[in-house]
Design a protein around this motif. Structure first.
Motif, mmCIF file in Angstrom:
data_model
loop_
_atom_site.group_PDB
_atom_site.id
_atom_site.type_symbol
_atom_site.label_atom_id
_atom_site.label_comp_id
_atom_site.label_asym_id
_atom_site.label_seq_id
_atom_site.Cartn_x
_atom_site.Cartn_y
_atom_site.Cartn_z
ATOM 1 N N GLY A 20 29.085 25.933 -31.148
ATOM 2 C CA GLY A 20 29.306 26.591 -32.432
ATOM 3 C C GLY A 20 29.238 28.095 -32.339
ATOM 4 N N GLU A 21 28.391 28.613 -31.474
ATOM 5 C CA GLU A 21 28.252 30.062 -31.329
ATOM 6 C C GLU A 21 29.326 30.669 -30.441
ATOM 7 N N ASP A 22 29.603 30.023 -29.288
ATOM 8 C CA ASP A 22 30.474 30.648 -28.291
ATOM 9 C C ASP A 22 31.588 29.758 -27.769
ATOM 10 N N GLY A 23 31.775 28.597 -28.376
ATOM 11 C CA GLY A 23 32.826 27.706 -27.920
ATOM 12 C C GLY A 23 32.428 26.919 -26.692
ATOM 13 N N VAL A 24 33.327 26.040 -26.283
ATOM 14 C CA VAL A 24 33.077 25.181 -25.134
ATOM 15 C C VAL A 24 32.841 26.009 -23.875
ATOM 16 N N ALA A 25 33.517 27.141 -23.772
ATOM 17 C CA ALA A 25 33.364 27.995 -22.583
ATOM 18 C C ALA A 25 31.932 28.514 -22.430
ATOM 19 N N GLY A 26 31.165 28.574 -23.512
ATOM 20 C CA GLY A 26 29.798 29.070 -23.453
ATOM 21 C C GLY A 26 28.794 28.051 -22.946
ATOM 22 N N SER A 57 27.991 14.862 -26.984
ATOM 23 C CA SER A 57 27.789 15.751 -28.132
ATOM 24 C C SER A 57 28.742 15.383 -29.258
ATOM 25 N N LEU A 58 30.004 15.133 -28.909
ATOM 26 C CA LEU A 58 30.972 14.729 -29.920
ATOM 27 C C LEU A 58 30.589 13.371 -30.511
ATOM 28 N N LEU A 59 30.189 12.426 -29.665
ATOM 29 C CA LEU A 59 29.790 11.111 -30.168
ATOM 30 C C LEU A 59 28.583 11.206 -31.100
ATOM 31 N N HIS A 60 27.628 12.074 -30.762
ATOM 32 C CA HIS A 60 26.463 12.260 -31.629
ATOM 33 C C HIS A 60 26.901 12.812 -32.985
ATOM 34 N N ALA A 105 30.962 23.740 -34.378
ATOM 35 C CA ALA A 105 31.073 23.014 -33.110
ATOM 36 C C ALA A 105 32.066 21.853 -33.167
ATOM 37 N N PRO A 106 32.062 21.022 -34.222
ATOM 38 C CA PRO A 106 33.018 19.906 -34.226
ATOM 39 C C PRO A 106 34.467 20.363 -34.139
ATOM 40 N N PHE A 107 34.803 21.474 -34.784
ATOM 41 C CA PHE A 107 36.176 21.972 -34.687
ATOM 42 C C PHE A 107 36.514 22.288 -33.236
ATOM 43 N N GLU A 108 35.570 22.904 -32.544
ATOM 44 C CA GLU A 108 35.752 23.190 -31.120
ATOM 45 C C GLU A 108 35.899 21.890 -30.333
ATOM 46 N N LEU A 109 35.080 20.898 -30.659
ATOM 47 C CA LEU A 109 35.151 19.627 -29.945
ATOM 48 C C LEU A 109 36.456 18.891 -30.244
ATOM 49 N N TYR A 110 36.962 18.979 -31.476
ATOM 50 C CA TYR A 110 38.246 18.348 -31.789
ATOM 51 C C TYR A 110 39.369 19.013 -30.999
ATOM 52 N N VAL A 111 39.321 20.319 -30.879
ATOM 53 C CA VAL A 111 40.322 21.015 -30.066
ATOM 54 C C VAL A 111 40.200 20.558 -28.607
ATOM 55 N N GLN A 112 38.964 20.441 -28.124
ATOM 56 C CA GLN A 112 38.746 19.966 -26.764
ATOM 57 C C GLN A 112 39.283 18.542 -26.599
ATOM 58 N N ARG A 118 39.965 11.726 -22.871
ATOM 59 C CA ARG A 118 38.749 10.919 -22.819
ATOM 60 C C ARG A 118 37.867 11.137 -24.050
ATOM 61 N N LEU A 119 38.096 12.230 -24.780
ATOM 62 C CA LEU A 119 37.311 12.509 -25.992
ATOM 63 C C LEU A 119 38.009 12.029 -27.264
ATOM 64 N N ARG A 120 39.243 11.603 -27.146
ATOM 65 C CA ARG A 120 40.043 11.291 -28.346
ATOM 66 C C ARG A 120 39.536 10.101 -29.137
ATOM 67 N N ALA A 121 39.012 9.086 -28.476
ATOM 68 C CA ALA A 121 38.527 7.907 -29.213
ATOM 69 C C ALA A 121 37.374 8.289 -30.131
ATOM 70 N N ALA A 122 36.493 9.165 -29.659
ATOM 71 C CA ALA A 122 35.367 9.601 -30.492
ATOM 72 C C ALA A 122 35.873 10.403 -31.691
ATOM 73 N N ALA A 123 36.838 11.274 -31.467
ATOM 74 C CA ALA A 123 37.401 12.057 -32.569
ATOM 75 C C ALA A 123 38.101 11.134 -33.572
ATOM 76 N N ALA A 124 38.819 10.144 -33.089
ATOM 77 C CA ALA A 124 39.517 9.207 -33.972
ATOM 78 C C ALA A 124 38.530 8.443 -34.846
#
Length: 188
Positions: A20-26, A57-60, A105-112, A118-124
């Protein structure tokens, strides 16, 4: 009194704050350890790869959001809903997504998830919970074809949330925009 979160949960919470503060790169193991107040070895013990960290993190987040939105959808499960009740439900959603680092953070995770299948099922799974809530509210308002319109409504909410994030506009604007659309849909 609730017990303090375990090491694994502290790490996940730290990852969400960092994203949330610095994106996935952080997200680095050293930063996670410092933020979570755990040893560097604890991070690698609980999560072997960065993908696993992001996925967990996304699943949580998804589990929390799904629970929250399912409860809200259950509260909206009456045959008829007036605009005041819809406004209250939408207001709960808008207030529950104030744009602090944890909710960015979730917006960053959705972009990721868009980059990593491999993260798409959790986002769906999370979007399915959003769609259920939208369907219940639209059905309660008497909107024809509510189930078909739910995903478009959710997309509109996300767009308005991103606009709010980018411009700093208050969450009330989201509620006003959705109520304006609901009024129009009721009369179509």
């Amino acid at each position: 009194m609730s017990k303090p979160p375990g090491t694994r949960q502290s790490i996940i919470d730290a990852v969400l704050r960092i994203i949330g503060e610095d994106g996935v790169a952080g997200v680095t193991n050293r930063r996670i350890a410092k933020e979570a107040g755990v040893s560097l070895g604890s991070v690698t013990y609980h999560f072997a790869t960065q993908h696993e960290l992001l996925r967990e993190s996304l699943l949580h987040f998804v589990a929390e959001e799904t629970r929250r939105f399912t409860e809200l959808a259950d509260q909206c499960q009456t045959d008829v809903m007036d605009l005041d009740r819809a406004a209250a439900a939408v207001g709960q959603v808008a207030r529950g997504t104030e744009f602090d680092s944890r909710h960015i953070a979730p917006f960053e995770l959705y972009v990721q998830a868009g980059r990593d299948e491999r993260l798409r099922a959790a986002a769906a799974q999370c979007f399915a919970a959003y769609d259920r809530l939208a369907t219940r509210i639209l059905t309660g308002l008497g909107v024809p074809d509510a189930e078909r319109l739910a995903s478009s409504t959710v997309a509109l909410v996300f767009g308005l949330q991103l606009r709010s994030l980018a411009t700093g506009s208050p969450a009330e604007e989201l509620v006003d925009a959705l109520l304006l659309l609901a009024r129009g849909a009721q009369h179509s």
